[in-house]
Write an enzyme that holds these catalytic residues in place. Structure first.
Site, PDB file in Angstrom:
ATOM      1  N   CYS A  49      -1.757  -3.723   3.300  1.00 40.29           N
ATOM      2  CA  CYS A  49      -2.682  -4.839   3.129  1.00 40.29           C
ATOM      3  C   CYS A  49      -1.883  -6.131   3.006  1.00 40.29           C
ATOM      4  O   CYS A  49      -2.355  -7.119   2.483  1.00 40.29           O
ATOM      5  CB  CYS A  49      -3.614  -4.621   1.940  1.00 40.29           C
ATOM      6  N   SER A  75       0.834  -1.206   0.000  1.00 38.53           N
ATOM      7  CA  SER A  75       0.000   0.000   0.000  1.00 38.53           C
ATOM      8  C   SER A  75       0.866   1.252   0.000  1.00 38.53           C
ATOM      9  O   SER A  75       1.459   1.575  -1.000  1.00 38.53           O
ATOM     10  CB  SER A  75      -1.032   0.021   1.122  1.00 38.53           C
ATOM     11  N   HIS A 105       3.760  14.155   5.826  1.00 43.01           N
ATOM     12  CA  HIS A 105       3.498  15.534   5.410  1.00 43.01           C
ATOM     13  C   HIS A 105       3.960  16.436   6.551  1.00 43.01           C
ATOM     14  O   HIS A 105       3.639  16.167   7.715  1.00 43.01           O
ATOM     15  CB  HIS A 105       2.014  15.760   5.136  1.00 43.01           C
TER      16      HIS A 105
END
Length: 126
Positions: free
Chosen positions: A94, A74, A79
């Site tokens: 996943c 995934s 940020h």
């Protein structure tokens, strides 16, 4: 003729995410170091790195860096908002054999926030 049963593998989704407060401003502006941290976090978590992209944004309170690693399982994203000494971290997998919490813990250890939150969501198909 004999019927064969199909066994479906469930989707295993584990999402670890959080907010980091009180991180050194210069570290939150260091795009290359943040990239290295994300790459190492993927390895520690037993994720298979596909690609890493990063962007450096300039402009007052919107200045910061975003690093996003696409992994086979995934993604990992950081940020930053250096003016606020703040970062968000998102690790989603996943993959049954990967450990998103290990990646999150490594990122926290490298960014060394004064405090942080961590959240977990089971996003598996049941």
């Amino acid at each position: 003729m004999q019927a064969t049963a199909q066994v479906q593998t469930p989707v295993v989704g584990r999402h670890v995410y959080g907010e980091l407060y009180g991180v050194d401003e210069s570290l939150l502006k260091d795009e290359e170091r943040l990239r290295r941290i994300v790459i190492e976090a993927a390895h520690i978590a037993n994720m298979h790195l596909v690609e890493v992209n990063s962007w450096k944004f300039k402009g007052g309170d919107k200045e910061g860096v975003s690093v996003i690693a696409l992994v086979l399982e995934s993604h990992i994203a950081i940020h930053t908002w250096p003016v606020y000494n703040f970062a968000t971290v998102d690790v989603y997998t996943c993959g049954e054999h990967s450990d998103p919490m290990a990646a999150f813990r490594y990122i926290v250890s490298q960014l060394n926030p004064k405090r942080f939150t961590v959240n977990y969501s089971d996003r598996s198909y049941k």
